[in-house]
Motif scaffolding. Structure first.
Motif, PDB file in Angstrom:
ATOM      1  N   GLY A 158      -7.281 -15.322   1.522  1.00 16.46           N
ATOM      2  CA  GLY A 158      -6.723 -13.997   1.798  1.00 16.46           C
ATOM      3  C   GLY A 158      -7.510 -13.026   2.674  1.00 16.46           C
ATOM      4  O   GLY A 158      -8.635 -13.509   3.291  1.00 16.46           O
ATOM      5  N   LEU A 159      -7.156 -11.934   2.915  1.00 10.15           N
ATOM      6  CA  LEU A 159      -7.509 -10.924   3.647  1.00 10.15           C
ATOM      7  C   LEU A 159      -8.981 -10.323   2.993  1.00 10.15           C
ATOM      8  O   LEU A 159      -9.273 -10.331   2.000  1.00 10.15           O
ATOM      9  CB  LEU A 159      -6.913  -9.730   3.756  1.00 10.15           C
ATOM     10  N   THR A 174       0.485 -12.180   3.638  1.00 16.25           N
ATOM     11  CA  THR A 174       0.535 -11.450   2.252  1.00 16.25           C
ATOM     12  C   THR A 174      -0.293 -11.754   1.140  1.00 16.25           C
ATOM     13  O   THR A 174      -0.692 -13.056   0.992  1.00 16.25           O
ATOM     14  CB  THR A 174       1.929 -11.332   1.672  1.00 16.25           C
ATOM     15  N   SER A 175      -1.165 -10.807   0.683  1.00 20.23           N
ATOM     16  CA  SER A 175      -2.106 -11.178  -0.339  1.00 20.23           C
ATOM     17  C   SER A 175      -2.213 -10.041  -1.451  1.00 20.23           C
ATOM     18  O   SER A 175      -1.572  -9.134  -1.116  1.00 20.23           O
ATOM     19  CB  SER A 175      -3.581 -11.115   0.218  1.00 20.23           C
ATOM     20  N   THR A 176      -2.886 -10.840  -2.670  1.00 21.15           N
ATOM     21  CA  THR A 176      -2.864  -9.765  -3.547  1.00 21.15           C
ATOM     22  C   THR A 176      -4.189  -8.704  -3.321  1.00 21.15           C
ATOM     23  O   THR A 176      -5.195  -9.299  -3.322  1.00 21.15           O
ATOM     24  CB  THR A 176      -2.968 -10.107  -4.984  1.00 21.15           C
ATOM     25  N   VAL A 177      -4.262  -7.668  -2.757  1.00 21.73           N
ATOM     26  CA  VAL A 177      -5.088  -6.942  -2.241  1.00 21.73           C
ATOM     27  C   VAL A 177      -5.835  -6.042  -3.415  1.00 21.73           C
ATOM     28  O   VAL A 177      -5.085  -5.369  -4.102  1.00 21.73           O
ATOM     29  CB  VAL A 177      -4.498  -6.018  -1.276  1.00 21.73           C
ATOM     30  N   ILE A 178      -7.119  -5.938  -3.401  1.00 25.40           N
ATOM     31  CA  ILE A 178      -7.872  -4.908  -4.353  1.00 25.40           C
ATOM     32  C   ILE A 178      -8.771  -4.327  -3.266  1.00 25.40           C
ATOM     33  O   ILE A 178      -9.776  -5.137  -2.688  1.00 25.40           O
ATOM     34  CB  ILE A 178      -8.544  -5.857  -5.380  1.00 25.40           C
ATOM     35  N   GLY A 179      -8.915  -2.915  -3.278  1.00 28.48           N
ATOM     36  CA  GLY A 179      -9.786  -2.436  -2.314  1.00 28.48           C
ATOM     37  C   GLY A 179      -9.503  -0.901  -2.147  1.00 28.48           C
ATOM     38  O   GLY A 179      -8.649  -0.359  -3.075  1.00 28.48           O
ATOM     39  N   PHE A 180     -10.262   0.055  -1.337  1.00 33.11           N
ATOM     40  CA  PHE A 180     -10.454   1.123  -1.287  1.00 33.11           C
ATOM     41  C   PHE A 180      -9.781   1.893  -0.092  1.00 33.11           C
ATOM     42  O   PHE A 180     -10.129   1.401   0.976  1.00 33.11           O
ATOM     43  CB  PHE A 180     -11.732   1.869  -1.686  1.00 33.11           C
ATOM     44  N   GLY A 193      -1.758  -8.113   5.697  1.00 39.00           N
ATOM     45  CA  GLY A 193      -2.717  -7.437   6.434  1.00 39.00           C
ATOM     46  C   GLY A 193      -2.295  -5.967   7.124  1.00 39.00           C
ATOM     47  O   GLY A 193      -3.146  -5.061   7.088  1.00 39.00           O
ATOM     48  N   GLN A 194      -1.310  -6.060   8.024  1.00 42.32           N
ATOM     49  CA  GLN A 194      -0.776  -4.897   8.658  1.00 42.32           C
ATOM     50  C   GLN A 194      -0.645  -3.759   7.636  1.00 42.32           C
ATOM     51  O   GLN A 194      -0.822  -2.409   7.877  1.00 42.32           O
ATOM     52  CB  GLN A 194       0.304  -5.142   9.426  1.00 42.32           C
ATOM     53  N   GLN A 195       0.238  -3.911   6.427  1.00 40.15           N
ATOM     54  CA  GLN A 195       0.605  -2.927   5.567  1.00 40.15           C
ATOM     55  C   GLN A 195      -0.819  -2.276   4.950  1.00 40.15           C
ATOM     56  O   GLN A 195      -0.844  -1.067   4.676  1.00 40.15           O
ATOM     57  CB  GLN A 195       1.134  -3.430   4.417  1.00 40.15           C
ATOM     58  N   ALA A 204     -11.575  -3.926   1.259  1.00 40.01           N
ATOM     59  CA  ALA A 204     -10.716  -4.575   0.456  1.00 40.01           C
ATOM     60  C   ALA A 204     -10.913  -6.010   0.558  1.00 40.01           C
ATOM     61  O   ALA A 204     -11.333  -6.554   1.440  1.00 40.01           O
ATOM     62  CB  ALA A 204      -9.103  -4.208   0.971  1.00 40.01           C
ATOM     63  N   VAL A 205     -10.585  -6.790  -0.646  1.00 41.88           N
ATOM     64  CA  VAL A 205     -10.559  -8.215  -0.575  1.00 41.88           C
ATOM     65  C   VAL A 205      -9.181  -8.551  -1.157  1.00 41.88           C
ATOM     66  O   VAL A 205      -8.475  -8.017  -1.670  1.00 41.88           O
ATOM     67  CB  VAL A 205     -11.750  -8.689  -1.581  1.00 41.88           C
ATOM     68  N   ALA A 206      -9.031 -10.022  -1.465  1.00 44.65           N
ATOM     69  CA  ALA A 206      -7.837 -10.587  -1.929  1.00 44.65           C
ATOM     70  C   ALA A 206      -8.138 -11.440  -3.098  1.00 44.65           C
ATOM     71  O   ALA A 206      -9.115 -12.185  -3.261  1.00 44.65           O
ATOM     72  CB  ALA A 206      -7.069 -11.491  -0.855  1.00 44.65           C
TER      73      ALA A 206
END
Length: 310
Positions: A158-159, A174-180, A193-195, A204-206
Motif C-alpha cells: 500500500g501507500l 486504495t489502501s487502509t490509510v493510517i497517518g497524519f 493515494g490521490q484522496q 502515512a502508511v497502509a
C-alpha cells in the motif's frame, strides 16, 4: 533428542486444540496462526482453505467504513499536560502485557522510510530508523511483502507518504490509510493515494484494520484476529498520540486480540485508532532502549517504514 521431543509436544498440543471439543480454542488457534507469515501451515495441516475461511469469517472485524472527519474549523480540545511530555505506561490484560506511549505533541510524530523500496531491497531496523532521524522514540509502521516470514522489509504494502510526498502506492490505488494531516490530526480509513494527498496527509502508511474512527469502535466477532503481538496508533481529542505495542508469543504474554486493542485504546481516550503491522515486527524504542519484548527469534526485523517521535 530434546528438539524432537519439543516438536512432538508442539504438534501434540496443536492436534488436541484442532480436534478437541472446544470450538473457541480452535477458532483462537486458527485466527492466530493465519495472521502470521510463517505459521499458516499449522492450520492448513488440519483444515481445508474453505474451513479456514469459514472460521475467519466468524471471527472477524467489522469496520465502520468511515474516514476521519476533518472540518476547516477543527481544533484539538484543550489538554492539561505539557506538550513536550512523553509518558510510558504499562498495560496488561488476561493474555497480554505491553506498553502505551503517550506523546502529547502530535506534530512530533513522523513517518521514517527506508532509502528505497523494492523486493530486492532491504528495509531498516527500528533502531536504525530512530538513530538516522535523531528521534527519541519509534515503533514499527505499515505492512510489507513477507512471504513465508522471510521478507527483507524492502517492499511496502500500500501507500507510503512522507513529508507530503507519495513514496509508494498509486494515485488510484486504495489502501487502509493510517497517518497524519497538516493539522497533526490522525486520519484513518480507506483512501486512494490521490484522496490522501488531497486531504493533506503529511505522513502515512497502509495497514489495518481501522479500530476506531470518529469515536466509533469497530465491531469484533469471536476471537477477532486471534492472540498476537500488536502495534496500534491512536489519538485523543486533545491531540495526544497513543502508541501501543503488545508483546506476544511468550509464556508471560500470549498476545492480544483486536477487541483487546480496541478496549485499551478506548480506555486511554482514543477517538481515532488504527492497527499497524504486528507479529514479529512489533517493537517500541524509547531513549535508545527497546522497551518491549520482540517476538522475533532474530531480534528486530527489517522494515520499510516506522513511526518516529522527534
Amino acid at each position: 533428542m530434546v528438539l524432537v521431543a519439543l516438536l512432538l509436544l508442539l504438534f501434540g498440543t496443536v492436534t488436541v486444540i484442532c480436534t478437541g471439543p472446544s470450538p473457541t480454542a480452535r477458532d483462537v488457534f486458527v485466527t492466530t496462526v493465519m495472521e502470521t507469515s510463517a505459521a499458516k501451515f499449522l492450520a492448513r495441516m488440519y483444515y481445508s482453505e474453505e474451513e479456514i475461511e469459514s472460521i475467519q469469517k466468524k471471527n472477524a472485524v467489522r469496520e465502520a467504513g468511515e474516514v476521519t472527519e476533518v472540518s476547516p474549523s477543527f481544533q484539538f480540545e484543550q489538554g492539561s499536560a505539557d506538550k513536550d511530555e512523553i509518558e510510558l505506561v504499562e498495560v496488561s490484560g488476561a493474555t497480554f502485557k505491553g506498553r502505551m506511549m503517550i506523546v502529547h505533541d502530535p506534530s512530533r510524530i513522523k513517518v521514517a522510510a527506508a532509502p528505497s523500496f523494492g523486493l530486492d531491497k532491504e528495509g531498516l531496523r527500528i533502531e536504525e530508523f530512530v538513530e538516522n532521524t535523531g528521534a527519541v522514540a519509534g515503533i514499527n509502521g505499515g505492512g510489507f511483502v513477507d512471504t513465508g516470514g522471510m521478507g527483507r522489509g524492502g517492499e511496502p504494502l500500500g501507500l507510503v507518504i512522507q513529508d507530503s510526498k507519495l513514496l509508494h502506492g498509486g494515485l488510484n490505488e486504495t489502501s487502509t490509510v493510517i497517518g497524519f494531516d497538516q493539522d497533526d490530526r490522525l486520519i484513518v480509513g480507506k483512501l486512494t493515494g490521490q484522496q490522501a494527498l488531497d486531504m493533506g496527509l503529511r505522513d502515512a502508511v497502509a495497514f489495518g484494520p481501522v479500530f476506531i474512527v470518529n469515536g466509533k469502535a469497530a465491531e469484533i466477532s469471536g476471537s477477532g484476529g486471534g492472540l498476537n503481538p500488536r502495534t496500534v496508533i491512536g489519538q485523543r481529542a486533545d491531540g495526544a498520540v497513543l502508541l501501543l505495542v503488545i508483546d506476544g508469543r511468550q509464556p508471560s504474554s500470549l498476545g492480544a486480540s483486536y477487541k483487546d486493542c480496541i478496549e485499551v485504546m478506548l480506555e486511554f481516550g482514543a477517538i481515532n485508532a488504527g492497527n499497524l503491522d504486528g507479529g514479529s515486527s512489533s517493537m517500541m524504542i524509547y531513549q535508545g532502549e527497546v522497551v518491549n519484548v520482540c517476538a522475533s527469534l532474530y531480534g528486530s526485523r527489517r522494515l520499510p517504514t516506522a513511526f518516529v517521535v522527534m
